[in-house]
Scaffold this active site. Structure first.
Site, PDB file in Angstrom:
ATOM      1  N   SER A  22      -9.774   0.629   2.599  1.00  0.00           N
ATOM      2  CA  SER A  22      -8.823   1.342   2.256  1.00  0.00           C
ATOM      3  C   SER A  22      -7.194   1.198   1.565  1.00  0.00           C
ATOM      4  O   SER A  22      -7.124   1.794   0.318  1.00  0.00           O
ATOM      5  CB  SER A  22      -7.938   3.162   2.979  1.00  0.00           C
ATOM      6  OG  SER A  22      -7.115   2.130   3.821  1.00  0.00           O
ATOM      7  N   SER A  40      -9.249  -1.511   6.814  1.00  0.00           N
ATOM      8  CA  SER A  40      -8.904  -1.281   5.712  1.00  0.00           C
ATOM      9  C   SER A  40      -8.437  -2.269   5.037  1.00  0.00           C
ATOM     10  O   SER A  40      -8.124  -2.322   3.741  1.00  0.00           O
ATOM     11  CB  SER A  40      -7.664  -0.280   5.582  1.00  0.00           C
ATOM     12  OG  SER A  40      -8.500   1.314   5.981  1.00  0.00           O
ATOM     13  N   LYS A  76       0.850  -1.064  -0.134  1.00  0.00           N
ATOM     14  CA  LYS A  76      -0.417  -0.088   0.278  1.00  0.00           C
ATOM     15  C   LYS A  76       1.228   1.327  -0.079  1.00  0.00           C
ATOM     16  O   LYS A  76       2.379   1.216   0.576  1.00  0.00           O
ATOM     17  CB  LYS A  76      -0.881   0.543   1.015  1.00  0.00           C
ATOM     18  CG  LYS A  76      -2.173   1.307   1.420  1.00  0.00           C
ATOM     19  CD  LYS A  76      -2.890   0.569   2.737  1.00  0.00           C
ATOM     20  CE  LYS A  76      -4.073   1.182   2.518  1.00  0.00           C
ATOM     21  NZ  LYS A  76      -4.827   1.343   3.995  1.00  0.00           N
TER      22      LYS A  76
END
Lengths: 446, 470
Positions: free
Chosen positions: B151, B175, B76
């Site tokens: 996310s 997330s 990420k």
């Protein structure tokens, strides 16, 4: 009539940088004043870079607790760090890691010659970077040096016990001497290694309640300025109170050139720091045993040493205070005084002669040589009492009118007598010793 | 397709010289290129540099290399890396190159795993749809009209679309689990403190966790084994010794008890999700587990507690992006981030902190007690991952409250700090994935991975691969 109707109510906040090897929350070197270049003792943590995390410096915490113990504070066995938020270019994270409601130490005291000052709390935080405003190539620039960013900083807060400017200075000096003695801070005031703030307000002399306002004088970097700033504030506030004016709650600075304080920030724009526990740093728990172990490491403090010296060696405390700068000096003088005592030498006289530089200081020649030098000096200066008595007897016998005139009230004859005695002494002698002996002889011969 | 195989299978093939790392990396690059419209990467490494690294790694391959040696992976964009930009999905950090690399990334690089690129995300972790990003929304590989979840949406899509063998996501309120569930893959949210956060751009520090997304529980275990452990640079990392996650994962789960909180199984959310999760629970009973109903009243307060704490902390963590040191200013925060910063600033303000932030902290303690009581009665807690399958684009963006409710089943796990993983458990009639959540007590990663492995040994949901529409 100014100071008679109003009484100073003053508390202080002192910041001091701890001299740990590394910074408060990272491994960077903690030596901001000796760095060759700005921004060299930095890393992601003290620059507040994305993703970096603080790890608390154990030694800085222990030193803070030692300071607290030295000042007779209680220690919070459960403590934590909090975030204090404000925006300023020298604060790279947008918050300072500090302590809010659970400081490491609380409720202590410092004794000064002007009276006791109670310590409200001592907490540990990180210093900010340093801003430098200067013109470079014709452009006005604000530069930031992060060498100081995240240097461990203790804040010592007193109760409003200070009653005069001299009291405030005495407190500050005493605090500095303790921190230097504990060897935890250099307290270099010119460089900002120790910074003073005084909260000053006045109340009618007959009242005991705290005034409903205070003026905070910030960033004072000498004890002289501290005294001047407090005295100035007392006068300024007295004048306002006498005019019946209300004094606003505000922060003021000290202008050393103009010799006056000036307003910096009023209560209306006081910041809301939005404190909350720093989630990156787990709370800190101590056991009573751990605290006692730290207490056991404390040296005998200057105050206690000077008390003991007074009792053991008859050295006056004010004189002792001048050599009790650090533990090494204390040990050196301890050796010196105990040797002096063994040899029947007056430690007080020895110390006076060292301070007046008539005898070399033990710091430069060692205790043995210092003591030997003093003994040699004494030999040349003091007269053998038997010899002195013999000469006095001789002079009085040869000049019988000395005794006669003395007993008829003509005390000035003593001057003539002293001259006669001194002339017969083998070397340059201490006149006060001669005078004392002469008077004793005259009085006892009645 | 090589990337459809498990890490252990690939490692075996490499060692038997039946495949090369270069082939594996080339396939990874090609999959990334084919799926470029899914928009799951913010930055990718240079193709030639990757192939060169792959060839060098091929030359140095030996049997004693780490299982992850030569495995293409992604992270990420909330993890700082020296070699690629780090944006955390926000224009605020558009030109930021970190001078250091996050601990989790470094640990993986040290095994010889190959970083392909960095994944798109909701900026700063703010969101559950991966629409709140300055780099364009991430599309769901099962149907590009739908969101990926967030996310860590980019990470989930990269794994689901078989672009990488695994990815590292970040989970603050769901997330990792939320997009894993919506994309039909497995995702692990670790116990707080089990994996170092050093180098993770913070969203909410007391809730942030670093964890893997992969095709199966088996692969999650291998990655966790590599990244778990204390870190002297992260004071909140745990000193507790790391369990063995990779061996004995097929040990039975017979006789273990699954708790079913009635608050997670009320009929107030998507019926397809609910019936799928109940079916998964039945499946686990067939494996020899029993169930017990739990009453955990504090679960009803998940959303207010989470948003008070997370917003408060994020308002503090993002204060450093004030425009002084990083190129771009505060006006570049997206509306969702601005909302959370303002909410948090308000919740911490004098006069309000007592009622908002501090009350949320007290409620957090009660919630921790609820979970502690629950784990006295059971070994696992089962739950849906999200109240609904992936939504169409725009649905959550237009409804911030609905966006918050997406965290209903995941957020309390972060507030309490326990581990949880999401595994595929079925599909909707429209063929959108649905995820089952298996929650364990603190540091019981091994236990939940074991159950997930047993479940995946008995089911095939995790083997379904989306057909990428090119």
């Amino acid at each position: 009539m100014t100071n008679q109707t109003y009484q100073l109510v003053c508390g202080m906040e002192v910041h001091a940088e701890l001299k740990t090897a590394s910074k408060m929350f990272c491994g960077c070197k903690n030596d901001p004043f000796h760095a060759e270049q700005p921004n060299t003792y930095t890393c992601p943590v003290c620059l507040g870079l994305p993703g970096a995390l603080p790890v608390a410096n154990k030694r800085a915490i222990e030193w803070t607790i030692k300071l607290g113990l030295a000042l007779g504070c209680k220690i919070n066995l459960f403590s934590k760090f909090d975030r204090k938020h404000y925006f300023y270019p020298d604060l790279p994270k947008g918050y300072q890691i500090s302590q809010y409601d659970l400081p490491f130490c609380y409720d202590g005291t410092i004794e000064t010659e002007h009276g006791t000052v109670r310590i409200h709390r001592i907490h540990l935080e990180e210093d900010t970077g340093k801003l430098l405003h200067k013109t470079v190539a014709g452009k006005q620039l604000s530069l930031i040096d992060f060498n100081r960013s995240s240097v461990p900083l203790v804040e010592i807060v007193t109760e409003p016990d200070i009653t005069s400017a001299a009291h405030a200075a005495a407190y500050g000096k005493q605090l500095r001497s303790i921190m230097k003695y504990l060897d935890i801070a250099n307290c270099d005031m010119e460089q900002g290694g120790m910074r003073l703030e005084a909260n000053v307000s006045l109340r009618p002399a007959n009242e005991t309640a705290l005034p409903n306002y205070k003026t905070e004088i910030k960033n004072i970097n000498s004890f002289r300025f501290l005294e001047q700033a407090i005295d100035f504030e007392v006068q300024r506030q007295t004048a306002l109170l006498e005019k019946g004016e209300r004094i606003p709650q505000e922060t003021r600075g000290w202008n050393a050139v103009k010799q006056e304080t000036y307003p910096q920030r009023s209560k209306e724009d006081a910041e809301d720091y939005r404190y909350f526990p720093d989630p990156d740093i787990p709370p800190i728990r101590f056991t009573t045993e751990q605290i006692e172990a730290l207490r056991a490491e404390l040296p005998e403090l200057p105050d206690a040493v000077s008390r003991r010296w007074e009792a053991e060696y008859h050295v006056s405390r004010s004189l002792a205070a001048q050599v009790l700068e650090n533990q090494a000096a204390a040990e050196l003088y301890e050796t010196l005084f105990s040797r002096a005592k063994q040899q029947g030498v007056s430690a007080e006289a020895l110390l006076k002669n060292i301070q007046s530089k008539k005898v070399p200081a033990p710091e430069s020649v060692g205790a043995e040589k210092s003591l030997a030098a003093f003994e040699a000096l004494q030999k040349t200066e003091s007269i053998d009492t038997t010899e002195l008595t013999t000469i006095i007897h001789k002079v009085l016998a040869e000049n019988p009118d000395i005794s006669a005139k003395y007993f008829h009230g003509q005390k000035q004859i003593i001057g003539f007598a002293m001259g006669q005695v001194m002339r017969q002494l083998p070397q340059k002698s201490d006149p006060s010793q001669v005078r004392t002996a002469l008077l004793r002889e005259l009085e006892s011969s009645t | 397709m090589l990337l459809d195989k498990s890490i252990a299978e690939l490692a075996g093939l490499l060692r038997k010289r039946e495949i090369t790392i270069e082939q594996l990396v080339l396939e990874s690059i090609e999959r990334c290129e084919q799926g470029v419209s899914l928009n799951c990467f913010i930055s990718l490494r240079d193709k030639q540099a990757l192939l060169k690294e792959a060839r060098e790694k091929d030359a140095a391959l030996s049997d004693d290399k780490h299982l992850l040696y030569g495995m293409p992976f992604s992270v990420k964009d909330s993890y700082v890396t020296q070699d690629l930009p780090t944006t955390s999905g926000s224009r605020v950090l558009k030109n930021f190159i970190s001078p250091y690399t996050a601990t989790v990334v470094q640990k993986l690089l040290d095994t010889g795993a190959i970083l392909i690129g960095k994944n798109n995300q909701d900026s700063w972790g703010h969101g559950g749809s991966n629409e709140n990003t300055d780099f364009g929304p991430v599309k769901n590989p099962w149907n590009p009209a739908y969101i990926s979840g967030g996310s860590s949406g980019g990470s989930a899509v990269a794994v689901a679309a078989r672009m990488v063998t695994f990815s590292i996501g970040e989970d603050t309120g769901g997330s990792i689990r939320n997009p894993a569930s919506m994309c039909g893959i497995s995702g692990l949210k670790v116990t707080y403190g089990r994996v170092s956060r050093y180098g993770t751009i913070a969203y909410a520090s007391s809730l942030d966790t670093v964890g893997p997304l992969a095709k199966s529980a088996e692969d999650l275990a291998i990655v966790l084994q590599t990244i778990a452990g204390s870190d002297p640079k992260d004071g909140s990392s745990s000193h507790r010794p790391v369990d063995t996650y990779t061996e004995g994962l097929t040990d039975g789960v017979v006789g273990k008890k699954i708790g079913l909180p009635k608050q997670f199984f009320a009929e107030n959310y998507n019926p397809e999700v609910r019936s799928t999760i109940l079916a998964a629970v039945e499946q686990m009973k067939e494996l020899g587990l029993t169930t017990v109903e739990l009453d955990m009243p504090m679960l009803n307060y998940a959303i207010p507690i989470y948003y008070m704490l997370a917003s408060s902390e994020t308002s503090s963590n993002l204060a450093r992006y004030d425009g002084v040191r990083y190129g771009t200013g505060r006006e570049n925060f997206l509306p969702e981030s601005a909302r959370r910063i303002m909410l948090g600033t308000y919740a911490l303000s004098a006069g309000y902190a007592e009622k908002l932030y501090k009350n949320a902290q007290r409620a957090r303690t009660l919630l921790i007690d609820n979970y502690a009581d629950a784990f006295k009665q059971c070994d696992f807690i089962a739950a849906p991952t999200t109240p609904s399958p992936a939504q169409k684009f725009g649905e959550l963006l237009d409804n911030p409250m609905e966006n918050m409710l997406a965290d209903l089943f995941t957020a309390t796990i972060n507030i309490v700090g326990v581990p949880s993983l999401a595994v595929p458990a079925g599909f909707t009639a429209d063929k959108l994935p649905i995820g089952l959540q298996i929650i364990g007590d603190k540091f019981q990663e091994r236990a939940i991975l074991t159950l997930a492995r047993a479940y995946q040994d008995a089911t095939t949901w995790h083997k379904e691969v989306p057909e990428i529409h090119l």
